[in-house]
Design a protein around this motif. Structure first.
Motif, mmCIF file in Angstrom:
data_model
loop_
_atom_site.group_PDB
_atom_site.id
_atom_site.type_symbol
_atom_site.label_atom_id
_atom_site.label_comp_id
_atom_site.label_asym_id
_atom_site.label_seq_id
_atom_site.Cartn_x
_atom_site.Cartn_y
_atom_site.Cartn_z
ATOM 1 N N VAL A 1 2.336 -14.297 0.752
ATOM 2 C CA VAL A 1 2.130 -15.356 0.046
ATOM 3 C C VAL A 1 1.953 -15.107 -1.591
ATOM 4 N N PRO A 2 3.163 -14.765 -2.139
ATOM 5 C CA PRO A 2 2.914 -14.427 -3.364
ATOM 6 C C PRO A 2 2.403 -15.365 -4.390
ATOM 7 N N GLY A 3 1.866 -14.982 -5.576
ATOM 8 C CA GLY A 3 1.456 -15.634 -6.433
ATOM 9 C C GLY A 3 -0.011 -16.308 -6.296
ATOM 10 N N LEU A 4 -0.810 -15.766 -5.365
ATOM 11 C CA LEU A 4 -2.153 -16.072 -5.183
ATOM 12 C C LEU A 4 -2.983 -15.558 -6.355
ATOM 13 N N GLY A 5 -3.972 -15.923 -6.821
ATOM 14 C CA GLY A 5 -4.911 -15.403 -7.922
ATOM 15 C C GLY A 5 -5.542 -14.185 -7.441
ATOM 16 N N SER A 6 -5.878 -14.193 -6.419
ATOM 17 C CA SER A 6 -6.800 -12.954 -5.662
ATOM 18 C C SER A 6 -6.049 -12.945 -4.374
ATOM 19 N N TYR A 7 -6.245 -11.736 -3.926
ATOM 20 C CA TYR A 7 -5.822 -11.467 -2.353
ATOM 21 C C TYR A 7 -7.144 -10.691 -1.568
ATOM 22 N N GLY A 8 -8.304 -11.411 -2.089
ATOM 23 C CA GLY A 8 -9.407 -10.880 -1.109
ATOM 24 C C GLY A 8 -9.429 -11.667 -0.068
ATOM 25 N N LEU A 9 -10.471 -11.399 0.831
ATOM 26 C CA LEU A 9 -10.528 -11.857 2.327
ATOM 27 C C LEU A 9 -11.266 -13.413 1.752
ATOM 28 N N ASP A 10 -11.947 -13.570 0.727
ATOM 29 C CA ASP A 10 -12.417 -15.224 0.775
ATOM 30 C C ASP A 10 -11.364 -15.946 0.318
ATOM 31 N N SER A 11 -10.339 -15.462 -0.773
ATOM 32 C CA SER A 11 -8.948 -16.108 -1.174
ATOM 33 C C SER A 11 -8.217 -16.357 0.285
ATOM 34 N N LEU A 12 -8.092 -15.370 0.842
ATOM 35 C CA LEU A 12 -7.009 -15.723 2.036
ATOM 36 C C LEU A 12 -7.585 -16.594 2.879
ATOM 37 N N LEU A 13 -8.872 -16.674 3.120
ATOM 38 C CA LEU A 13 -9.597 -17.728 4.068
ATOM 39 C C LEU A 13 -9.321 -19.079 3.551
ATOM 40 N N SER A 14 -9.477 -18.995 2.353
ATOM 41 C CA SER A 14 -9.407 -20.457 1.672
ATOM 42 C C SER A 14 -8.007 -20.923 1.722
ATOM 43 N N HIS A 15 -7.049 -19.883 1.656
ATOM 44 C CA HIS A 15 -5.638 -20.316 1.482
ATOM 45 C C HIS A 15 -5.153 -20.776 2.915
ATOM 46 N N ARG B 1 -1.281 -5.653 1.070
ATOM 47 C CA ARG B 1 0.141 -5.796 0.928
ATOM 48 C C ARG B 1 0.936 -6.644 1.571
ATOM 49 N N LEU B 2 0.629 -6.847 2.673
ATOM 50 C CA LEU B 2 1.305 -7.865 3.647
ATOM 51 C C LEU B 2 1.107 -9.279 2.976
ATOM 52 N N ALA B 3 -0.209 -9.522 2.565
ATOM 53 C CA ALA B 3 -0.502 -10.831 1.777
ATOM 54 C C ALA B 3 0.368 -11.095 0.799
ATOM 55 N N LYS B 4 0.590 -10.148 -0.283
ATOM 56 C CA LYS B 4 1.180 -10.163 -1.419
ATOM 57 C C LYS B 4 2.698 -10.503 -0.934
ATOM 58 N N ALA B 5 3.138 -9.967 0.142
ATOM 59 C CA ALA B 5 4.635 -10.149 0.559
ATOM 60 C C ALA B 5 4.572 -11.689 1.157
ATOM 61 N N ASP C 1 6.900 -2.745 7.535
ATOM 62 C CA ASP C 1 6.478 -1.809 6.657
ATOM 63 C C ASP C 1 6.892 -1.750 5.429
ATOM 64 N N VAL C 2 8.392 -1.945 5.541
ATOM 65 C CA VAL C 2 8.928 -2.232 4.214
ATOM 66 C C VAL C 2 8.569 -3.133 2.982
ATOM 67 N N ALA C 3 8.261 -4.405 3.793
ATOM 68 C CA ALA C 3 7.851 -5.498 3.253
ATOM 69 C C ALA C 3 6.411 -5.158 2.771
ATOM 70 N N ALA C 4 5.715 -4.314 3.265
ATOM 71 C CA ALA C 4 4.512 -4.041 2.767
ATOM 72 C C ALA C 4 4.518 -3.023 1.764
ATOM 73 N N GLY C 5 5.832 -2.591 1.388
ATOM 74 C CA GLY C 5 5.667 -1.440 0.292
ATOM 75 C C GLY C 5 5.530 0.115 0.850
ATOM 76 N N LEU C 6 5.564 0.144 2.333
ATOM 77 C CA LEU C 6 5.441 1.420 3.031
ATOM 78 C C LEU C 6 6.956 1.711 3.339
ATOM 79 N N GLN C 7 7.286 3.116 2.945
ATOM 80 C CA GLN C 7 8.456 3.722 3.368
ATOM 81 C C GLN C 7 8.238 4.580 4.612
ATOM 82 N N PRO C 8 9.141 4.672 5.807
ATOM 83 C CA PRO C 8 8.984 5.472 6.773
ATOM 84 C C PRO C 8 9.047 6.758 6.417
ATOM 85 N N THR C 9 8.224 7.507 7.046
ATOM 86 C CA THR C 9 8.140 9.070 6.672
ATOM 87 C C THR C 9 9.540 9.769 7.611
ATOM 88 N N GLN C 10 10.287 9.145 8.603
ATOM 89 C CA GLN C 10 11.415 9.756 9.031
ATOM 90 C C GLN C 10 12.178 8.258 9.619
#
Length: 87
Positions: free
Chosen positions: A8-22, A2-6, A65-74
């Motif tokens: 580095v938007p637009g990558l074709g894949s967010y797997g570890l190998d793609s992020l290593l390459s990026h 989720r953090l990677a998508k926030a 957390d919000v950038a990663a799409g997580l909402q705080p519980t309180q």
């Protein structure tokens, strides 16, 4: 992921190998073994955290957390207060 998508938007894949390459991080010897994967995952996470902060996406853990799409519980009681102890 989720953090990677926030950060580095637009990558074709967010797997570890793609992020290593990026990020230009070399695949370690023994890729897909526990310790080498942990070490490069930590490098990718460090880069994501730094890039997200430098890009103004967050400056606090709550904003992260919000950038990663997580909402705080309180809601935090006092967002400016510093936690004095873990427990």
């Amino acid at each position: 992921m989720r953090l990677a998508k926030a950060v580095v938007p637009g990558l074709g894949s967010y797997g570890l190998d793609s992020l290593l390459s990026h990020y230009g991080i070399s695949k370690p010897a023994g890729r897909h073994r526990a310790m080498p994967d942990v070490e490069v995952t930590a490098q990718v996470l460090t880069r994501l955290l730094n890039d997200g902060c430098a890009g103004g996406r967050w400056s606090t853990l709550l904003e992260q957390d919000v950038a990663a799409g997580l909402q705080p519980t309180q809601p935090p009681r006092d967002p400016d207060a510093e936690q004095g102890a873990l427990f």
